[in-house]
Design a protein around this motif. Structure first.
Motif, PDB file in Angstrom:
ATOM      1  N   LYS A 130       2.067   4.447  -2.085  1.00 54.67           N
ATOM      2  CA  LYS A 130       1.616   5.270  -3.212  1.00 54.67           C
ATOM      3  C   LYS A 130       2.762   5.590  -4.165  1.00 54.67           C
ATOM      4  O   LYS A 130       2.624   5.511  -5.390  1.00 54.67           O
ATOM      5  N   GLU A 131       3.902   5.954  -3.602  1.00 55.67           N
ATOM      6  CA  GLU A 131       5.035   6.390  -4.411  1.00 55.67           C
ATOM      7  C   GLU A 131       6.318   6.066  -3.652  1.00 55.67           C
ATOM      8  O   GLU A 131       6.380   6.242  -2.440  1.00 55.67           O
ATOM      9  N   GLN A 185       0.824  -1.217   0.000  1.00 57.47           N
ATOM     10  CA  GLN A 185       0.000   0.000   0.000  1.00 57.47           C
ATOM     11  C   GLN A 185       0.863   1.275   0.000  1.00 57.47           C
ATOM     12  O   GLN A 185       0.626   2.221   0.733  1.00 57.47           O
ATOM     13  N   ALA A 189       4.383   5.650 -10.002  1.00 57.20           N
ATOM     14  CA  ALA A 189       4.743   5.013  -8.735  1.00 57.20           C
ATOM     15  C   ALA A 189       6.129   5.427  -8.257  1.00 57.20           C
ATOM     16  O   ALA A 189       6.516   5.104  -7.137  1.00 57.20           O
TER      17      ALA A 189
END
Length: 281
Positions: free
Chosen positions: A88-89, A86, A112
């Protein structure tokens, strides 16, 4: 922890540290992430949340029963790990062969990736193989005229490489391609004592035209910030290998090291990596 991929391969993943997530991609091909975690973890964990992955078929991860070690599948593994965690980046750090994966991942999944860190990385394995062969011949006292890689078929290049490696090992000289001293090699060997090497992954990579492409040609397509670290005495990749890179937004930092800067000059390595991360936030 174990992350199961969409084609049922169990990947070994560990997480340590605080701050911005950063995926570490080991080299080899066919190595593991433990040595980097052991040697570099304490340098980076205060500023980065490191994700240590053993690639499929490597280290503590499972072999792929379907024998799928294509580049697209390896990149999908990385994305499935990100989704499972989980995140995000994240930053993506590739060492040696891992640099090839890091750059291609950023091309395929740009949303990403916050930034890319290439540590002593190859983006053209034919060129790096040729450098190792030439340097190996030099160490052996043999003729070492420059190799025209375009004249070599991949099987012939790989055979010549392994033949040179065997001669270097017989003379106890192979370590000189990566390390500045035998003591440095012994430090790494102690960490790697529990590494159970499986040949499947490396054999696939070394027999695949896909991985021997000149990925340097793709560097202008990368829009993310890039840190390129190179070793002045790195004869596994070639100390000038990065001269063919053409990233749009890159910092190039040569270090006083062989193939493993986090072993040879840990404080320099830390300063370069953390400085890059803080500057690109």
């Amino acid at each position: 922890m174990i992350v199961k991929t969409s084609d049922d391969v169990n990947l070994h993943v560990e997480r340590e540290g605080t701050g911005m997530p950063c995926l570490y991609l080991h080299g080899g091909p066919g190595y593991w992430s433990k040595s980097f975690q052991h040697l570099a973890g304490d340098l980076l964990h205060k500023d980065l949340k490191l994700v240590y992955l053993d690639q499929r078929g490597c280290g503590r991860s499972d072999l792929a029963e379907n024998e799928d070690y294509t580049l697209d599948r390896l990149l999908l593994d990385l994305e499935e790990v990100r989704l499972e965690l989980q995140i995000k980046e994240w930053y993506v750090m590739g060492h040696s062969f891992g640099a090839l994966l890091a750059m291609n991942y950023a091309l395929k999944y740009p949303n990403a990736v916050k930034g890319i860190i290439l540590s002593n990385g190859t983006l053209h394995m034919k060129e790096s193989f040729a450098h190792q062969i030439q340097k190996g011949r030099e160490l052996l006292g043999l003729e070492h005229d420059s190799i025209n890689i375009e004249e070599y078929r991949i099987p012939d290049l790989v055979d010549t490489f392994f033949s040179t490696v065997m001669q270097l090992m017989e003379e106890n000289l192979f370590y000189k391609l990566q390390y500045q001293s035998i003591a440095d090699k012994e430090k790494m060997d102690e960490i790697d004592a529990q590494l159970d090497t499986q040949p499947d992954f490396q054999q696939h990579i070394f027999s695949s035209e896909e991985y021997f492409q000149d990925f340097k040609k793709l560097t202008p397509l990368i829009a993310k910030p890039v840190l390129v670290l190179s070793g002045k005495y790195d004869h596994a990749i070639g100390p000038d290998h990065q001269e063919g890179f053409d990233f749009r937004d890159a910092i190039y930092q040569p270090l006083d090291s062989g193939h493993h800067p986090y072993l040879d000059c840990p404080e320099e390595f830390k300063k370069a990596v953390i400085g890059f991360v803080k500057a690109s936030k």
